[in-house]
Write a protein that holds these residues in place. Sequence first.
Motif, PDB file in Angstrom:
ATOM      1  N   LYS A  76       0.833  -1.211   0.000  1.00  0.00           N
ATOM      2  CA  LYS A  76       0.000   0.000   0.000  1.00  0.00           C
ATOM      3  C   LYS A  76       0.859   1.249   0.000  1.00  0.00           C
ATOM      4  O   LYS A  76       0.564   2.229  -0.699  1.00  0.00           O
ATOM      5  N   GLN A  77       1.953   1.212   0.772  1.00  0.00           N
ATOM      6  CA  GLN A  77       2.850   2.362   0.829  1.00  0.00           C
ATOM      7  C   GLN A  77       3.525   2.603  -0.524  1.00  0.00           C
ATOM      8  O   GLN A  77       3.650   3.754  -0.984  1.00  0.00           O
ATOM      9  N   LEU A  78       3.935   1.497  -1.160  1.00  0.00           N
ATOM     10  CA  LEU A  78       4.550   1.626  -2.479  1.00  0.00           C
ATOM     11  C   LEU A  78       3.578   2.205  -3.498  1.00  0.00           C
ATOM     12  O   LEU A  78       3.949   3.043  -4.335  1.00  0.00           O
ATOM     13  N   GLN A  79       2.354   1.764  -3.442  1.00  0.00           N
ATOM     14  CA  GLN A  79       1.346   2.292  -4.362  1.00  0.00           C
ATOM     15  C   GLN A  79       1.103   3.774  -4.131  1.00  0.00           C
ATOM     16  O   GLN A  79       0.982   4.556  -5.086  1.00  0.00           O
ATOM     17  N   GLU A  80       1.064   4.142  -2.859  1.00  0.00           N
ATOM     18  CA  GLU A  80       0.871   5.560  -2.545  1.00  0.00           C
ATOM     19  C   GLU A  80       2.075   6.386  -2.985  1.00  0.00           C
ATOM     20  O   GLU A  80       1.917   7.492  -3.510  1.00  0.00           O
ATOM     21  N   ASP A  81       3.276   5.829  -2.800  1.00  0.00           N
ATOM     22  CA  ASP A  81       4.487   6.539  -3.231  1.00  0.00           C
ATOM     23  C   ASP A  81       4.512   6.689  -4.757  1.00  0.00           C
ATOM     24  O   ASP A  81       4.872   7.752  -5.284  1.00  0.00           O
ATOM     25  N   GLU A  82       4.131   5.616  -5.465  1.00  0.00           N
ATOM     26  CA  GLU A  82       4.114   5.671  -6.925  1.00  0.00           C
ATOM     27  C   GLU A  82       3.084   6.686  -7.410  1.00  0.00           C
ATOM     28  O   GLU A  82       3.352   7.470  -8.333  1.00  0.00           O
ATOM     29  N   LYS A  83       1.933   6.701  -6.757  1.00  0.00           N
ATOM     30  CA  LYS A  83       0.907   7.671  -7.131  1.00  0.00           C
ATOM     31  C   LYS A  83       1.384   9.093  -6.874  1.00  0.00           C
ATOM     32  O   LYS A  83       1.161   9.999  -7.689  1.00  0.00           O
ATOM     33  N   ARG A  84       2.067   9.291  -5.761  1.00  0.00           N
ATOM     34  CA  ARG A  84       2.580  10.622  -5.440  1.00  0.00           C
ATOM     35  C   ARG A  84       3.649  11.048  -6.438  1.00  0.00           C
ATOM     36  O   ARG A  84       3.665  12.187  -6.914  1.00  0.00           O
ATOM     37  N   LYS A  85       4.550  10.108  -6.786  1.00  0.00           N
ATOM     38  CA  LYS A  85       5.603  10.423  -7.748  1.00  0.00           C
ATOM     39  C   LYS A  85       5.025  10.763  -9.119  1.00  0.00           C
ATOM     40  O   LYS A  85       5.501  11.678  -9.804  1.00  0.00           O
ATOM     41  N   LYS A  86       3.991  10.025  -9.524  1.00  0.00           N
ATOM     42  CA  LYS A  86       3.346  10.321 -10.803  1.00  0.00           C
ATOM     43  C   LYS A  86       2.743  11.714 -10.791  1.00  0.00           C
ATOM     44  O   LYS A  86       2.853  12.467 -11.770  1.00  0.00           O
ATOM     45  N   ALA A  87       2.100  12.051  -9.688  1.00  0.00           N
ATOM     46  CA  ALA A  87       1.481  13.375  -9.584  1.00  0.00           C
ATOM     47  C   ALA A  87       2.548  14.471  -9.627  1.00  0.00           C
ATOM     48  O   ALA A  87       2.374  15.505 -10.286  1.00  0.00           O
TER      49      ALA A  87
END
Length: 229
Positions: free
Chosen positions: A35-46
Amino acid sequence: MMDLLGSILNSMEKPPTVGNQESRRKAREQAAKIKQLQEDEKRKKAEFRKYMEKEVSDFIRDGAQQKKKYDPMGKIERTILHDVAEVAGVTSFSLGEDEESRYVMLFKKEFAPSDEELEAYRKGEEWNPQVAEQRRRLKEQAALEDAADSQSERVKACPNSNYRDKYSHLIGTSAAKDAAHALEANSTYGYVPVANKRDTRSIEEALNEIRVKKRQKRGDHAGEGTGSS
């Protein structure tokens, strides 16, 4: 009563063992990491999208820039950049032969690249309009020379003249006479000239003429007999 209580206790789930507790803990930790990785990836994309939005905006406002080339980037980053460019009204292309070397180039709408320019970038070459113009002229010249050679081969394969041209001095007079004769026939009497018709008299006129000739012949014979006696 004791039997009833015993049966209830036996039907209840037994407390997990130490091994089961450890497995569940690890599963919860792994789920939390994912979940943390997904949130980090989403944040990086943004963040990357926001950065590219500023990049494209600066590119559009810069009147000295007609195109912009970026360093090689991953597929996700290229996808984001293409999306930002489309929203901003900028033309974008992914170039490069393999995945590791793929990069994005931006072009302002009024400076959209030609097929020749894109082909040069795909080959890893720098675009030079002067060199491209020289190549285009050489291709046109080669095409014209090929067309001229083909035309020359066709001319050689065809005869210079046919037998009518070659023997016109022999067949021309006869053909002219035939044509004149046909023209005269058509103009004088439909299809056949009057001079060529054997007899233009009616049947009755012909019979009368025969009778007259017979009478004259008999008269001549009678005169000859009287003179001899």
